[in-house]
Design an enzyme around this catalytic site. Structure first.
Site, short mmCIF file in Angstrom:
data_model
loop_
_atom_site.label_atom_id
_atom_site.label_comp_id
_atom_site.label_asym_id
_atom_site.label_seq_id
_atom_site.Cartn_x
_atom_site.Cartn_y
_atom_site.Cartn_z
N HIS A 153 0.83 -1.20 0.00
CA HIS A 153 0.00 0.00 0.00
C HIS A 153 0.87 1.25 0.00
CE1 HIS A 153 -3.04 -2.83 1.54
NE2 HIS A 153 -2.17 -3.13 2.50
N ILE A 163 3.07 1.07 6.36
CA ILE A 163 2.43 0.66 7.60
C ILE A 163 1.83 1.86 8.33
CG2 ILE A 163 2.87 -0.26 9.91
CD1 ILE A 163 2.67 -2.40 7.80
N CYS A 164 2.57 2.97 8.38
CA CYS A 164 2.14 4.13 9.17
C CYS A 164 0.73 4.59 8.79
CB CYS A 164 3.12 5.28 8.99
SG CYS A 164 2.67 6.75 9.93
N LYS A 211 -4.56 6.16 15.80
CA LYS A 211 -4.98 7.44 16.39
C LYS A 211 -6.46 7.66 16.18
CE LYS A 211 -0.84 7.48 17.36
NZ LYS A 211 -0.70 6.08 16.97
N ILE A 251 3.15 0.73 21.15
CA ILE A 251 2.09 -0.03 20.49
C ILE A 251 1.23 -0.77 21.52
CG2 ILE A 251 1.58 -1.94 18.92
CD1 ILE A 251 4.11 -1.14 17.35
N GLY A 284 7.80 -5.67 20.07
CA GLY A 284 8.83 -5.06 19.23
C GLY A 284 8.64 -5.35 17.75
N HIS A 335 -1.41 32.94 27.70
CA HIS A 335 -2.28 32.52 28.80
C HIS A 335 -3.74 32.65 28.38
CE1 HIS A 335 -3.78 32.12 32.92
NE2 HIS A 335 -4.56 33.17 32.66
#
Length: 464
Positions: free
Chosen positions: A37, A41-42, A51, A183, A270, A443
């Site tokens: 793809h 992987i990310c 996420k 992970i 890992g 602030h």
């Protein structure tokens, strides 16, 4: 006849596709080869879809806290297939965007398995047969995959890797997570928030072992408060699988082995580099524990051959891979880029609460012989954190007492994965404590805690 290019990039993850784009921007003729793809992987199975899952869990968690904010939310629940579908949709959107970027930058894309057959030569096994490519420069960006330990191998049913966990067939009722790195903890946080009875086993003496010990201890306290069971200095020796029923895990702690039953196990012990079937051994490329050995400019020692990202070793981070990709592309184009400094690359873990860090831990700074000053500031002392209802957390800074150099920064709490970049920029600019003390922070913001943590290191904290 082989197609000729200036640069061949093998792997279209965040290292490879960014390297290809930067090389094309510099006027080089580029081809990128990918076996699965675009986005690697990310985008497809890692950073992005996890996420998206964690965001759903965060919203679910906040819905249960509605009353605290003067709101009403009845009949709170979740639809796991819909949560997963959103995650996959986000991944698909970004992956297809990479294809657009390749076209925009006139980068040729070849889908298939690449092998470096000789210096400057690559053969790609595609659906239509073999395709030969040549280029004076080849960039290896093939990434990594989940490590599997003997007896703990994933089967997709009872024992999962991150890929299975991203598309769960069911909601685990009693979950075992082996490994407490980023992970493992992220998936533990996700499933625990949705109601799974979650146990985390870590072979080291503390969870999140690469983080500062104080941050690890704070994280453990929060996870236990959320209902997780944390077993440290423990190892899973064996898994007895009972199809359709569950798994009996043999867990060793303190020299004794106990058995515990689970319906699902996630193995997060890992990663290993994807170095196989690339022809590297025949070329004489040096490989150490599944990772290609490189110099600070990602050169392999074979003229014209580079390795970037996870295949080139720690830190195993997408942003490190992307930056290396840019560096190598500029090196190839005759520029003079600065080498990557691993200690100035931030690490982020998107559990609840979030964890982020850059530079040396307190222990590592002492080991390196520094005389240090350490500052801390708790979220409970920050107005914005209290207004957000996120008062659990802390920021820790470590300085060289002699020079004022910022040696490290470590955070746990809401949105710290966004805050950490302020300290990353500071380290890149070789900022001292004086620069940070004299910086005006807006602030009310969470970032004010970054200022206070610096002030505290020098005995000047104002709000705690």
């Amino acid at each position: 006849m082989a197609a000729a290019y200036d640069v061949i990039v093998i792997g279209a993850g965040p290292g490879g596709y960014v390297a290809a784009i930067r090389a094309a921007q510099l006027g080089l003729k580029v081809v990128i080869v990918e076996r699965e793809h675009l986005g690697g992987i990310c985008l497809n199975w890692g950073c992005i879809p996890t996420k998206a899952l964690l965001r759903s869990a965060e919203v679910f968690h906040l819905m249960h806290r509605a009353k605290e904010f003067g709101l009403k939310a009845d009949g709170i629940g979740y639809d796991l297939p819909a949560v997963v579908a959103r995650s996959r949709g986000v991944a698909k959107q970004l992956s297809s965007g990479i294809g657009h970027l390749m076209k925009k930058n006139k980068i040729a894309v070849v889908m298939g398995q690449a092998t470096v057959t000789a210096k400057g030569k690559v053969t790609v096994k595609t659906d239509k047969g073999n395709e030969d490519l040549t280029a004076p420069h080849i960039i290896l960006a093939t990434g990594a995959r989940a490590r599997e330990l003997p007896g703990l191998e994933a089967d997709g049913d009872l024992v999962w890797t991150y890929k299975h966990a991203l598309q769960p067939k069911r909601m685990p009722k009693k979950l075992l997570v082996i490994g407490s790195g980023a992970i493992g903890i992220e998936f533990a946080s996700f499933f625990n928030t949705l109601g799974a009875d979650t146990t985390v086993v870590e072979v080291m003496d503390r969870i999140l072992p690469v983080e500062d010990a104080e941050i690890s201890a704070f994280a453990k306290k929060q996870f236990v408060k959320q209902g997780m069971k944390i077993l440290e200095k423990a190892g899973v020796k064996k898994l007895d699988r009972k199809p359709g029923v569950g798994v009996t895990a043999h867990i060793e702690m303190g020299g004794k082995v106990e058995t515990h039953d689970f319906d699902t196990v996630i193995s997060a012990v890992g990663i290993v580099g994807n170095v196989e079937n690339l022809g590297l051994e025949a070329l004489g490329v040096k490989i150490d524990r599944t990772h290609v050995i490189t110099d600070e400019y990602c050169r392999t020692g074979i003229d014209g051959l580079y390795a970037i990202g996870d295949i080139a070793g720690a830190p195993w981070l997408a942003h490190k891979a992307s930056h290396e990709g840019v560096m190598v592309a500029e090196l190839i184009a005759g520029k003079h880029p600065h080498p990557i400094k691993p200690n100035s690359i931030a690490g982020c873990t998107y559990c609840h609460p979030q964890v982020a860090s850059v530079g040396l831990t307190e222990a590592k700074a002492k080991e390196a012989g520094y005389d240090i000053k350490v500052g801390r500031f708790p979220f409970i002392g920050n107005g914005k954190a209290i207004a957000l209802g996120e008062s659990e957390g802390m920021i820790k800074t470590i300085f060289d007492a002699k020079t004022g150099e910022l040696l490290g920064a470590h955070m746990i709490g809401a949105e710290v994965t966004e805050l950490i970049q302020g300290y990353v920029v500071g380290r890149s600019l070789e900022t001292t404590e004086e620069d940070l003390i004299n910086t005006v922070f807006p602030h009310p913001t969470l970032s004010e805690m970054m200022h206070e943590a610096v002030l505290d290191a020098y005995g000047r904290a104002l709000h705690f």
